[in-house]
Write a protein that holds these residues in place. Structure first.
Motif, mmCIF file in Angstrom:
data_model
loop_
_atom_site.group_PDB
_atom_site.id
_atom_site.type_symbol
_atom_site.label_atom_id
_atom_site.label_comp_id
_atom_site.label_asym_id
_atom_site.label_seq_id
_atom_site.Cartn_x
_atom_site.Cartn_y
_atom_site.Cartn_z
ATOM 1 N N GLY A 25 -3.402 9.115 1.805
ATOM 2 C CA GLY A 25 -4.307 9.498 0.533
ATOM 3 C C GLY A 25 -3.642 10.522 -0.274
ATOM 4 N N CYS A 26 -3.075 11.784 0.509
ATOM 5 C CA CYS A 26 -2.739 12.785 -0.121
ATOM 6 C C CYS A 26 -1.432 12.367 -0.929
ATOM 7 C CB CYS A 26 -2.431 13.793 0.669
ATOM 8 S SG CYS A 26 -3.596 14.630 1.658
ATOM 9 N N PHE A 27 -0.415 11.456 -0.359
ATOM 10 C CA PHE A 27 0.759 11.017 -0.811
ATOM 11 C C PHE A 27 0.336 10.239 -2.134
ATOM 12 C CE2 PHE A 27 3.165 11.523 3.290
ATOM 13 C CZ PHE A 27 3.563 12.552 2.872
ATOM 14 N N GLY A 28 -0.635 9.520 -2.040
ATOM 15 C CA GLY A 28 -1.100 8.548 -3.069
ATOM 16 C C GLY A 28 -1.321 9.344 -4.444
ATOM 17 N N ARG A 29 -1.799 10.716 -4.339
ATOM 18 C CA ARG A 29 -1.891 11.541 -5.569
ATOM 19 C C ARG A 29 -0.763 12.380 -5.765
ATOM 20 N NH1 ARG A 29 -7.181 12.086 -6.987
ATOM 21 N NH2 ARG A 29 -8.663 11.152 -5.511
ATOM 22 N N SER A 30 0.227 12.833 -4.883
ATOM 23 C CA SER A 30 1.293 13.563 -5.103
ATOM 24 C C SER A 30 2.675 12.910 -5.049
ATOM 25 C CB SER A 30 1.487 14.706 -3.980
ATOM 26 O OG SER A 30 1.649 14.183 -2.772
ATOM 27 N N SER A 31 2.845 11.959 -4.307
ATOM 28 C CA SER A 31 4.081 11.321 -3.939
ATOM 29 C C SER A 31 3.994 9.879 -3.729
ATOM 30 C CB SER A 31 5.047 12.017 -3.083
ATOM 31 O OG SER A 31 6.199 11.273 -2.894
ATOM 32 N N PRO A 32 3.876 9.042 -4.937
ATOM 33 C CA PRO A 32 3.826 7.461 -4.738
ATOM 34 C C PRO A 32 5.082 7.181 -3.872
ATOM 35 C CG PRO A 32 3.583 8.026 -6.901
ATOM 36 C CD PRO A 32 3.979 9.318 -6.424
ATOM 37 N N ARG A 33 6.432 7.557 -3.864
ATOM 38 C CA ARG A 33 7.278 7.262 -3.046
ATOM 39 C C ARG A 33 7.083 7.382 -1.382
ATOM 40 N NH1 ARG A 33 11.580 9.822 -0.927
ATOM 41 N NH2 ARG A 33 11.101 11.695 -1.800
ATOM 42 N N LEU A 34 6.628 8.567 -1.429
ATOM 43 C CA LEU A 34 6.210 8.581 0.356
ATOM 44 C C LEU A 34 4.964 8.007 0.565
ATOM 45 C CD1 LEU A 34 6.719 12.538 0.686
ATOM 46 C CD2 LEU A 34 7.874 10.664 1.429
ATOM 47 N N GLU A 35 4.242 7.598 -0.289
ATOM 48 C CA GLU A 35 2.834 6.827 0.058
ATOM 49 C C GLU A 35 3.409 5.542 0.440
ATOM 50 O OE1 GLU A 35 -1.358 5.142 -1.698
ATOM 51 O OE2 GLU A 35 0.303 5.559 -3.086
ATOM 52 N N THR A 36 4.416 4.937 -0.424
ATOM 53 C CA THR A 36 4.856 3.606 -0.355
ATOM 54 C C THR A 36 5.619 3.503 1.207
ATOM 55 O OG1 THR A 36 5.137 3.106 -2.743
ATOM 56 C CG2 THR A 36 6.478 1.783 -1.516
ATOM 57 N N TRP A 37 6.377 4.473 1.147
ATOM 58 C CA TRP A 37 7.219 4.463 2.626
ATOM 59 C C TRP A 37 6.153 4.276 3.741
ATOM 60 C CZ3 TRP A 37 6.960 8.318 6.452
ATOM 61 C CH2 TRP A 37 7.812 8.214 7.326
ATOM 62 N N LEU A 38 5.000 4.969 3.771
ATOM 63 C CA LEU A 38 4.201 5.222 4.887
ATOM 64 C C LEU A 38 3.419 3.873 4.970
ATOM 65 C CD1 LEU A 38 3.035 7.052 7.204
ATOM 66 C CD2 LEU A 38 1.436 7.828 5.310
ATOM 67 N N LEU A 39 3.197 3.341 3.825
ATOM 68 C CA LEU A 39 2.306 2.008 3.802
ATOM 69 C C LEU A 39 3.264 0.835 4.241
ATOM 70 C CD1 LEU A 39 0.216 2.355 0.505
ATOM 71 C CD2 LEU A 39 -0.435 2.290 2.883
ATOM 72 N N GLN A 40 4.612 1.044 4.122
ATOM 73 C CA GLN A 40 5.511 0.010 4.561
ATOM 74 C C GLN A 40 6.271 0.295 5.920
ATOM 75 O OE1 GLN A 40 8.428 -0.552 1.358
ATOM 76 N NE2 GLN A 40 6.737 -1.565 -0.055
ATOM 77 N N HIS A 41 5.770 1.368 6.517
ATOM 78 C CA HIS A 41 6.170 1.717 7.814
ATOM 79 C C HIS A 41 5.942 0.700 8.804
ATOM 80 C CE1 HIS A 41 6.720 4.019 11.695
ATOM 81 N NE2 HIS A 41 7.491 4.596 11.171
ATOM 82 N N PRO A 42 7.169 0.018 9.558
ATOM 83 C CA PRO A 42 6.873 -0.968 10.467
ATOM 84 C C PRO A 42 5.591 -0.930 11.544
ATOM 85 C CG PRO A 42 9.040 0.037 10.599
ATOM 86 C CD PRO A 42 8.245 0.759 9.615
ATOM 87 N N GLN A 43 5.532 0.287 11.941
ATOM 88 C CA GLN A 43 4.547 0.750 12.996
ATOM 89 C C GLN A 43 3.187 1.114 12.372
ATOM 90 O OE1 GLN A 43 5.653 3.278 16.175
ATOM 91 N NE2 GLN A 43 3.769 2.984 17.235
ATOM 92 N N PHE A 44 3.219 2.089 11.651
ATOM 93 C CA PHE A 44 1.877 2.360 10.968
ATOM 94 C C PHE A 44 1.383 2.057 9.708
ATOM 95 C CE2 PHE A 44 4.154 6.143 12.930
ATOM 96 C CZ PHE A 44 3.572 6.232 14.151
ATOM 97 N N GLY A 45 2.145 1.190 9.018
ATOM 98 C CA GLY A 45 1.845 0.580 7.606
ATOM 99 C C GLY A 45 0.828 -0.536 7.775
ATOM 100 N N PRO A 46 0.842 -1.545 8.696
ATOM 101 C CA PRO A 46 -0.246 -2.198 8.754
ATOM 102 C C PRO A 46 -1.574 -1.832 9.019
ATOM 103 C CG PRO A 46 1.524 -3.289 10.118
ATOM 104 C CD PRO A 46 1.841 -1.632 9.775
ATOM 105 N N VAL A 47 -1.880 -0.994 9.949
ATOM 106 C CA VAL A 47 -3.131 -0.128 10.125
ATOM 107 C C VAL A 47 -3.475 0.401 8.823
ATOM 108 C CG1 VAL A 47 -4.277 1.478 11.551
ATOM 109 C CG2 VAL A 47 -2.775 0.164 12.703
ATOM 110 N N LEU A 48 -2.642 1.333 8.288
ATOM 111 C CA LEU A 48 -2.950 1.915 7.100
ATOM 112 C C LEU A 48 -3.488 0.909 6.036
ATOM 113 C CD1 LEU A 48 -0.299 4.709 7.098
ATOM 114 C CD2 LEU A 48 -2.715 5.215 7.736
ATOM 115 N N ARG A 49 -2.731 0.008 5.737
ATOM 116 C CA ARG A 49 -3.163 -1.237 4.528
ATOM 117 C C ARG A 49 -4.296 -1.826 5.149
ATOM 118 N NH1 ARG A 49 2.556 -2.297 5.325
ATOM 119 N NH2 ARG A 49 1.989 -4.211 6.536
ATOM 120 N N ASP A 50 -4.643 -2.038 6.347
ATOM 121 C CA ASP A 50 -6.072 -2.390 6.644
ATOM 122 C C ASP A 50 -7.133 -1.286 6.236
ATOM 123 O OD1 ASP A 50 -5.157 -4.876 7.899
ATOM 124 O OD2 ASP A 50 -5.419 -4.144 9.852
#
Length: 123
Positions: A25-50
């Motif tokens: 949520g914070c990266f969505g407002r401050s760093s879209p690049r880091l938000e994208t990295w986090l959402l595409q992370h192989p381990q944590f991304g699916p849970v965050l996208r859900d």
């Protein structure tokens, strides 16, 4: 929040998902690049996208949360040998959290996790 989330992934007594949700949520407002990295992370991304797309939590994440709380409480109990009232005070919020997690909706098994490839983080 991201650092706390990664520490929580390694320590059973500290939550992971809530810190990663806050980090996304914070990266969505401050760093879209880091938000994208986090959402595409192989381990944590699916849970965050859900969470982000459907407001749901996978059954496996729920099980890990329950296991983490149980291990954390067992460690607390065994290493501190608390008085009964202290044990109850510590157990009460854990039980409340477990109840809320158990009631949280799960993504239907027929709905595959969505891919966020190529997104810039804007939603």
């Amino acid at each position: 929040m991201l650092l706390f989330g990664f520490v929580g992934a390694l320590l059973p007594v500290m939550p992971t998902t809530i810190f990663l949700i806050l980090a996304a949520g914070c990266f969505g407002r401050s760093s879209p690049r880091l938000e994208t990295w986090l959402l595409q992370h192989p381990q944590f991304g699916p849970v965050l996208r859900d969470w982000q797309d459907h407001g749901t939590m996978p059954r496996r994440a729920k099980a890990m949360a329950f296991a983490g709380m149980a291990v954390g409480y067992a460690l607390f109990w065994s290493f501190s040998a608390p008085a009964t009232w202290i044990a109850a005070v510590v157990a009460a919020p854990m039980i409340a959290c477990a109840f809320l997690i158990a009631r949280w909706p799960e993504r239907p098994t027929s709905a595959p996790p969505q891919s966020h490839e190529g997104e810039t983080g804007a939603s």
